[in-house]
Design a protein around this motif. Structure first.
Motif, short mmCIF file in Angstrom:
data_model
loop_
_atom_site.label_atom_id
_atom_site.label_comp_id
_atom_site.label_asym_id
_atom_site.label_seq_id
_atom_site.Cartn_x
_atom_site.Cartn_y
_atom_site.Cartn_z
N GLU A 90 0.77 -1.32 0.06
CA GLU A 90 -0.06 -0.03 -0.03
C GLU A 90 0.75 1.32 -0.07
O GLU A 90 0.48 2.15 -0.69
CB GLU A 90 -0.98 -0.11 1.25
N THR A 91 1.84 1.43 0.91
CA THR A 91 2.97 2.30 0.87
C THR A 91 3.56 2.48 -0.39
O THR A 91 3.69 3.58 -0.88
CB THR A 91 3.69 2.29 2.09
N GLN A 151 1.05 4.27 -3.04
CA GLN A 151 1.21 5.63 -2.66
C GLN A 151 2.24 6.38 -3.32
O GLN A 151 2.23 7.52 -3.66
CB GLN A 151 0.93 5.65 -1.03
N LEU A 163 -3.89 16.61 -2.49
CA LEU A 163 -2.98 16.09 -1.90
C LEU A 163 -2.44 16.56 -0.58
O LEU A 163 -2.05 15.86 0.18
CB LEU A 163 -1.66 15.58 -2.89
#
Length: 203
Positions: free
Chosen positions: A4-5, A8, A194
């Motif tokens: 997941e990191t 991202q 963001l």
């Protein structure tokens, strides 16, 4: 680093690479008015320059985290504010994107043009400080930090290599020039969103 990191990380690096500006002009000039190979060399040079800034951000942030974590936290808020500012500035920008024919034929020159246009753009360092201050933590090992640096360089170079392959006609170039302000606004909105997401996560 979790999947997941890493995803991202890839997304934010791609957003940074896709933002139109001087780097895009140099890469596309060399691709269109010299050859695809010149575009490739420029893209690779630019990617190496991006990796250098990513490395500088990782080293600097790592040092700050180790010596004074309070100021690291202050820097996180400051860098997020700068990120939002860049987004707002993109929305307000009226500067046109202009391409001009080049006659230089040295492949080495194309490579160093890509390297120089990234190294002489201080906004890139601001970007990495803002982004990587959210990804780094005090006990991160060299493997984790290496991924931060290598991913940034590879994604940037890959984006411009892909762009070089796609943009091969004057029609495509004209389309980019016409849609430049639209692209800038999209990127500006993306940066603001963001920045707000990072701010919410931080607090």
């Amino acid at each position: 680093m979790t999947l997941e990191t890493f995803i991202q990380l890839c997304i934010v690096c791609l957003i940074g690479a896709m933002s139109p500006g001087p780097s895009m002009v140099v890469v596309l000039n060399n691709a269109l008015f010299k050859s695809k190979f010149h575009g490739f060399m420029t893209s690779i040079g630019h990617g190496i320059g991006i990796a250098f800034y990513a490395l500088s951000a990782v080293i600097g942030l790592g040092y700050l985290m180790d010596k004074n974590f309070f100021w690291f936290e202050i820097l996180q808020f400051f860098s997020i504010a700068l990120l939002i500012y860049i987004g707002v500035d993109s929305l307000k920008s009226k500067k046109k994107l202009q391409f001009s024919e080049k006659t230089e034929h040295s492949k080495n020159v194309s490579f160093f043009q890509g390297l120089a246009i990234s190294l002489f753009n201080p906004k890139i360092l601001v970007w990495f400080v803002a982004i990587y201050s959210q990804f780094m933590y005090s006990d991160a090992n060299i493997y984790y930090n290496s991924i931060l640096v290598i991913t940034a360089g590879i994604i940037d170079a890959s984006w411009y290599l892909l762009l070089t392959l796609i943009i091969t006609s004057s029609l495509s170039l004209s389309l980019i020039e016409k849609k430049y302000f639209f692209i800038k606004k999209i990127m500006g909105i993306t940066l603001i969103i963001l920045g707000l997401i990072l701010f919410i996560r931080l607090i």
